[in-house]
Design a protein around this motif. Structure first.
Motif, PDB file in Angstrom:
ATOM      1  N   ASN A 406       0.802  -1.219   0.000  1.00 61.19           N
ATOM      2  CA  ASN A 406       0.000   0.000   0.000  1.00 61.19           C
ATOM      3  C   ASN A 406       0.834   1.268   0.000  1.00 61.19           C
ATOM      4  O   ASN A 406       0.302   2.360   0.091  1.00 61.19           O
ATOM      5  N   LYS A 407       2.124   1.113  -0.105  1.00 58.86           N
ATOM      6  CA  LYS A 407       2.958   2.302  -0.117  1.00 58.86           C
ATOM      7  C   LYS A 407       3.142   2.891  -1.509  1.00 58.86           C
ATOM      8  O   LYS A 407       3.902   3.823  -1.701  1.00 58.86           O
ATOM      9  N   GLY A 408       2.474   2.332  -2.468  1.00 58.55           N
ATOM     10  CA  GLY A 408       2.478   2.936  -3.786  1.00 58.55           C
ATOM     11  C   GLY A 408       1.715   4.253  -3.702  1.00 58.55           C
ATOM     12  O   GLY A 408       0.909   4.428  -2.795  1.00 58.55           O
ATOM     13  N   ILE A 409       1.951   5.165  -4.611  1.00 52.57           N
ATOM     14  CA  ILE A 409       1.256   6.441  -4.478  1.00 52.57           C
ATOM     15  C   ILE A 409      -0.149   6.374  -5.068  1.00 52.57           C
ATOM     16  O   ILE A 409      -1.104   6.138  -4.354  1.00 52.57           O
ATOM     17  N   ASP A 410      -0.316   6.494  -6.393  1.00 55.57           N
ATOM     18  CA  ASP A 410      -1.693   6.305  -6.835  1.00 55.57           C
ATOM     19  C   ASP A 410      -1.909   4.968  -7.509  1.00 55.57           C
ATOM     20  O   ASP A 410      -3.019   4.548  -7.734  1.00 55.57           O
ATOM     21  N   LYS A 411      -0.810   4.289  -7.785  1.00 57.63           N
ATOM     22  CA  LYS A 411      -0.972   2.965  -8.381  1.00 57.63           C
ATOM     23  C   LYS A 411      -0.481   1.903  -7.401  1.00 57.63           C
ATOM     24  O   LYS A 411       0.284   2.195  -6.497  1.00 57.63           O
ATOM     25  N   VAL A 412      -0.934   0.694  -7.630  1.00 56.07           N
ATOM     26  CA  VAL A 412      -0.517  -0.404  -6.762  1.00 56.07           C
ATOM     27  C   VAL A 412       0.770  -1.005  -7.315  1.00 56.07           C
ATOM     28  O   VAL A 412       0.834  -1.345  -8.496  1.00 56.07           O
ATOM     29  N   PRO A 413       1.783  -1.121  -6.503  1.00 62.46           N
ATOM     30  CA  PRO A 413       3.019  -1.711  -7.026  1.00 62.46           C
ATOM     31  C   PRO A 413       2.860  -3.202  -7.328  1.00 62.46           C
ATOM     32  O   PRO A 413       1.995  -3.868  -6.780  1.00 62.46           O
TER      33      PRO A 413
END
Ligand code: ADP
Ligand code: MG
Length: 684
Positions: A406-413
């Motif tokens: 969940n540490k991706g910004i607007d996209k999911v890593p």
């Protein structure tokens, strides 16, 4: 005055509500679905003559108290003599209240239930369940359910709460008759009522073994909810965008050139799979399995290079500091010369260092971040996180893995998980609905198989002599100290003692000691000294279990091997056999061995292949324990049993598929009933 009474009543009930809530029982439906864990048969009273012969069994008898005394020797206890049918039975209570003595005063008639034992004074029961009754008091007509209860929650209270909830819920079936009759399942209401109040003529065996059709329906419902929620989560994930990491540019190419070895065929194959996933615009969810030493790290590094080439950051999280540190060094040594910034983040860094690392991560200056759990702390923010790699994923809980993702910004890593502990296919299929699996099924060339020997602890001196000889030949040795589960302090003590003992016995060797309590710096120094060959013998606790890679080490001694589990032994053993020298693993055991310990050690001696060991482990332990409590599908399930209920799993999976395609409303209703607040079905 009645005011204070009125005030206290809600407080009391609120407490009960809290206690129920702690068990997850905050709605009527959750109470109704709180099914008995077992049943007690209180429908019969045995003649004391008969019951007296049933040692070791749980029985119910009734009689009149003929003596009731508090004894003080050898310890304070309440001793009650119950007489019936011309026999006597002693009831012993080691902890008791004064009120109990009154309840069991001479002349009272008691109905008692407990394990019949043969004690010093003849037949006795210790701490039986006691009920004062009138002569001829009616017996229950049905088996008595026993519910899983939490602290401070009595069976009576639970029973009442459940019975009350049963009058209020909506009993309608979530599944239509057509489906039920096709699959041959009981209606919901019938199944639930039967389980809470089994009829007198019920087949007790199938009830207690949970093979009764009423149980089967509950298992099916539970598994269906699980399959539905997983498939929904999968669909939702597919909808979320992930950055396409399609560029295998300068870094990827330079890295391939810089590798000191050629990738194995298996490594190339899994890389192709991972690389193509990374190009997609929905998040990869892939488990990379490969036996200990199969070379997963480099595959992860190459995947990270592709993320970086595509303009994103990558993060690699490892479960122990030693392992994270080792990854950091190896990967930084490969990547920094290629102009890549690698940041290092772990809990033990000084505050200033941590802040500096976080700043580089947040600004995007750091392309690759390697660390421990420290990576998932709230303060850690990434600039453009594109790929998350979790090493030894079975060591992490679901929540921890999710936090990092969940540490991706607007996209999911994209997410790559790695493990040497293979998940059997059926389990993977069931419990990770949308997990793709890549397997490295080949070891790098030039490895010589490890020879494993079982040696009785009594021959420790011979083992020490062997260690000595090996060290003099220039080989490096691990000496692993026993696992002491109850106490980390004891474990530490043993390691320190062993180190002292070996130092005294082998004065001409350079011997180091590493354990979990050392400061990071100290740990690092010891590991470095061992890696560089300065230390010849390393005494260690299980901190070296995962990941540690010192190819020149070719002899390992594991003390009290009988205390370790199979996968742990395999992981430990995997620390040797990494170089060209023939490696040996000596498993010291303390006899006499129990059956399971013997089985385990024999498997270790005979089998080297980690997947085969895992398969045997599964046979011995069953899947619930196999994956570790935190993430096992079994741990999430209350009723179904993975070992025996595979066929129900399959039916549930098929129906889930069908409902999601054609009957979303049924799926909604079913999830609504079963999921409630239990989000734990959702696992990734
Ligand atoms: P694991 O899969 O257990 O994490 P590692 O990634 O630690 O294994 O690799 C084990 C060792 O094998 C390392 O020293 C690594 O450098 C080496 N290695 C990895 N791939 C190859 C290869 N293709 N050829 C030779 N050695 C390799
Ligand atoms: Mg590894």
């Amino acid at each position: 005055m009645s005011a204070p009474k009125k005030k206290s009543a809600p407080v009391k009930s609120l407490r009960t509500v809290d206690k129920l809530a702690r068990l997850g029982l905050s709605t009527d439906m959750s109470l109704v679905l709180h099914l008995p864990m077992r049943y007690e048969d209180e429908t019969r009273i045995l003649n004391l003559n008969e019951a007296g012969l049933m040692h070791g069994q749980n029985v119910q008898v009734e009689g009149v108290v003929t003596a009731c005394d508090v004894q003080y020797r050898p310890r304070r206890q309440l001793i009650v003599t119950l007489s019936a049918d011309g026999c006597k039975l002693m009831l012993r209570f080691l902890n008791f209240y004064g009120s109990q003595a009154t309840q069991m005063a001479v002349g009272k008639r008691l109905r008692v239930r407990g394990e019949m034992r043969h004690g010093f004074f003849g037949n006795e029961m210790v701490h039986p369940v006691v009920k004062a009754v009138e002569e001829g008091a009616p017996l229950p007509q049905a088996l008595t359910p026993v519910y899983p209860a939490g602290e401070g929650l009595s069976q009576t209270l639970l029973r009442k709460a459940i019975a009350a909830a049963m009058t209020r819920i909506d009993w309608s079936d979530t599944l239509p008759d057509s489906i039920l009759s096709k699959l041959g399942y009981l209606p919901f209401e019938q199944a639930v009522r039967l389980l809470h109040n089994p009829p007198t003529d019920v087949d007790e065996t199938s009830l207690s073994e949970r093979t009764h059709p009423a149980w089967t329906r509950m298992k099916f419902d539970e598994l269906l909810a699980q399959q539905l929620s997983m498939k929904r989560a999968q669909a939702a994930r597919r909808q979320q965008g992930a950055p396409a990491l399609a560029n295998q540019g300068a870094l990827s190419q330079a890295l391939s050139k810089a590798l000191p070895f050629a990738l194995t065929g298996a490594q190339q194959r899994v890389l192709t799979e991972i690389r193509s996933d990374l190009c997609a615009t929905f998040p990869m969810q892939r488990l990379l399995q490969g036996d200990v030493g199969s070379g997963k790290t480099i595959v992860a590094a190459i995947a990270a290079a592709q993320a970086i080439d595509s303009g994103f950051q990558a993060a690699l999280m490892a479960p122990t500091e030693i392992l994270a540190e080792q990854h950091f060094r190896k990967i930084a040594a490969l990547m920094e010369p290629l102009g890549i910034e690698v940041a290092w983040l772990t809990g033990s860094l000084k505050k200033r260092e941590k802040e500096a690392a976080r700043a580089r991560i947040e600004s995007g200056a750091a392309h690759l971040v390697i660390g421990t759990h420290a990576l998932i702390q709230q303060e850690v923010e990434f600039d453009r996180l594109g790929l998350v790699i979790v090493d030894e994923q079975h060591r992490f809980g679901v929540a921890q893995r999710l936090t990092l993702r969940n540490k991706g910004i607007d996209k999911v890593p994209h997410q790559l998980m790695m493990s040497a502990t293979p998940i059997p296919r059926t389990l993977a299929m069931t419990y990770y609905a949308d997990l793709e699996v890549s397997v490295i099924d080949e070891l790098p060339p030039g490895r010589t198989p490890i020879m494993t020997r079982l040696i009785d602890q009594e021959r420790r001196d011979e083992v020490i002599a062997r260690v000595h000889a090996a060290a003099l030949e220039g080989r490096q040795v691990y000496w692993v100290c026993p696992l002491i589960e109850e106490s980390e302090v004891l474990q530490l003590q043993t390691a320190t003692d062993t180190h002292a003992l070996l130092t005294a016995a082998l004065p001409d060797l350079r011997i180091g000691l590493v354990h979990g309590r050392l400061k990071t710096k100290e740990k690092q120094q010891v590991m470095d000294a061992f890696a560089s060959g300065e230390l010849q013998l390393l005494v260690a606790t299980t901190v070296i279990e995962v990941g540690v890679d010192v190819p020149n080490a070719s002899l390992m001694v594991i003390e009290h091997a009988e205390r370790f589990g199979l996968s742990q032994l395999h992981q430990l053993r995997g620390r040797v056999g990494r170089g060209a020298a023939a490696s040996v693993c000596l498993l010291l055991y303390q006899g006499p061995l129990g059956m399971i310990a013997k089985q385990r050690l024999t498997i270790m001696r005979e089998i080297i292949d980690g997947f085969e060991i895992a398969r045997r482990d599964l046979e011995i332990r069953g899947p619930g324990e196999f994956l570790g409590a935190r993430q096992s599908g079994q741990a999430m399930l209350r009723f179904a049993n993975l070992e025996t209920d595979q066929w129900i799993v399959e039916q549930a999976r098929d129906l889930a598929q069908q409902l999601l395609q054609h009957q979303q409303d049924i799926a909604d209703a079913h999830l609504g009933r079963w999921l409630g607040s239990r989000e734990d079905f959702l696992r990734v």
